[in-house]
Scaffold this motif. Structure first.
Motif, PDB file in Angstrom:
ATOM      1  N   ASP A  14       0.857  -1.186   0.000  1.00  0.00           N
ATOM      2  CA  ASP A  14       0.000   0.000   0.000  1.00  0.00           C
ATOM      3  C   ASP A  14       0.893   1.235   0.000  1.00  0.00           C
ATOM      4  OD1 ASP A  14      -1.787   2.031   0.436  1.00  0.00           O
ATOM      5  OD2 ASP A  14      -2.197   1.485   2.522  1.00  0.00           O
ATOM      6  N   HIS A  15       0.816   2.034  -1.044  1.00  0.00           N
ATOM      7  CA  HIS A  15       1.654   3.224  -1.151  1.00  0.00           C
ATOM      8  C   HIS A  15       0.884   4.514  -0.893  1.00  0.00           C
ATOM      9  CE1 HIS A  15       4.946   0.761  -2.508  1.00  0.00           C
ATOM     10  NE2 HIS A  15       4.190   0.248  -3.452  1.00  0.00           N
ATOM     11  N   GLY A  16      -0.309   4.417  -0.333  1.00  0.00           N
ATOM     12  CA  GLY A  16      -1.071   5.611  -0.002  1.00  0.00           C
ATOM     13  C   GLY A  16      -0.594   6.227   1.304  1.00  0.00           C
ATOM     14  N   THR A  64       4.429   8.639  -1.562  1.00  0.00           N
ATOM     15  CA  THR A  64       3.216   7.833  -1.764  1.00  0.00           C
ATOM     16  C   THR A  64       3.314   7.112  -3.109  1.00  0.00           C
ATOM     17  OG1 THR A  64       2.054   9.812  -2.597  1.00  0.00           O
ATOM     18  CG2 THR A  64       1.761   9.263  -0.270  1.00  0.00           C
ATOM     19  N   ASP A  65       2.507   7.529  -4.067  1.00  0.00           N
ATOM     20  CA  ASP A  65       2.447   6.832  -5.349  1.00  0.00           C
ATOM     21  C   ASP A  65       3.738   6.915  -6.152  1.00  0.00           C
ATOM     22  OD1 ASP A  65      -0.153   6.144  -4.814  1.00  0.00           O
ATOM     23  OD2 ASP A  65      -1.024   7.794  -5.956  1.00  0.00           O
ATOM     24  N   TRP A 124       6.640   6.086  -5.340  1.00  0.00           N
ATOM     25  CA  TRP A 124       7.628   5.202  -4.709  1.00  0.00           C
ATOM     26  C   TRP A 124       8.585   4.548  -5.703  1.00  0.00           C
ATOM     27  CZ3 TRP A 124       7.904  -0.142  -5.583  1.00  0.00           C
ATOM     28  CH2 TRP A 124       6.903  -0.651  -6.440  1.00  0.00           C
TER      29      TRP A 124
END
Length: 257
Positions: free
Chosen positions: A3-5, A238-239, A241
């Motif tokens: 999960d990159h949120g 976040t996104d 990454w």
């Protein structure tokens, strides 16, 4: 898939009391961070740290403030340990700490050089070291450097010169921490419209910097606005990454590599 949120994540911000660090703390809280640990350097910024803590809490996140002079490895170790104890984990770590000195090389004393090296280089190294020990798997780490790393200019040797090693620290850390899914990046803003900028510059230099970027005419001050840097940090932690080991100059066309 990891999960990159940002929702539910915990964040440590070195230099998080005010200016870019403070705005970033409030932004990540508003985006859904679970908790934010806000570092500040000294009693002089305690009140601003407390104001940022209050704003983060008002945005719905947990928040704590931690005072430390991060030019010692022991202080850095304690900051990460205390932040982790307060939040339960550190998913994202951002280092905004820095010090500017504009001065001809022939006038810089050994004491001044040592201080610049300690604040800009040593602090960044040990921040990354502790991040490698404490940041959660699939976590994110970002350090603020300077767009002067892409400049051919006098008078900033001790500033840009002591920020320059952070590029390699970032590359090395990205390789060493990548096996755990941790991305490591650096962002180099252009001259920013903050109280740190103006004391180091004369009126002529300020006037130059306000017109030097390609997009200066479209900035309210001509300089880099901290509000224009926050989305880049937010994206990289976040996104964004998949970007790792890189130093990105975000400056409206002020300098480039």
């Amino acid at each position: 898939m990891a999960d990159h949120g940002i929702k539910g994540k915990t964040v440590l911000i070195a230099g998080g009391a005010k200016n870019l660090g403070g705005l970033l703390a409030k932004d990540l809280a508003a985006q859904g961070a679970k908790a934010v640990a806000i570092h500040y350097n000294s009693a002089a910024t305690k009140a601003e740290a407390e104001q940022t803590v209050a704003a983060v809490k008002a945005a719905g996140a947990q928040a704590s403030a931690f005072q430390a002079d991060l030019t010692s490895a022991a202080a850095m170790e304690k900051l990460f340990a205390d932040a982790k104890a307060a939040m339960g984990a550190i998913d994202i770590a951002v280092n905004t700490v820095g010090k500017v000195l504009k001065k001809p090389m022939v006038e810089i004393s050994e004491a001044e050089f040592d201080e610049m090296s300690a604040v800009n280089s040593k602090t960044a190294f040990f921040f990354l070291k502790e991040a490698g020990k404490h940041v959660s798997d699939n976590g994110k780490v970002c350090t603020l450097v300077t767009s002067l790393l892409g400049a051919f200019t006098p008078f900033y040797a001790s500033y840009a010169g002591t920020k320059a090693p952070v590029e390699h620290y970032t590359r090395a850390a990205s390789k060493e921490f990548g096996a755990r899914g941790i991305s490591v990046t650096a962002i180099g803003p252009g001259p920013m419209d903050t109280p740190f900028f103006y004391p180091a510059e004369g009126a002529d230099a300020v006037a130059y910097h306000k017109t030097a970027a390609a997009l200066s005419p479209f900035s309210k001050t001509g300089l880099t606005d901290i509000q224009d840097i926050v989305p880049w940090v937010r994206f990289l932690v976040t996104d964004g990454w998949w970007m790792t080991g890189q130093t990105i100059l975000v400056n409206g066309g002020y300098t480039t590599k």
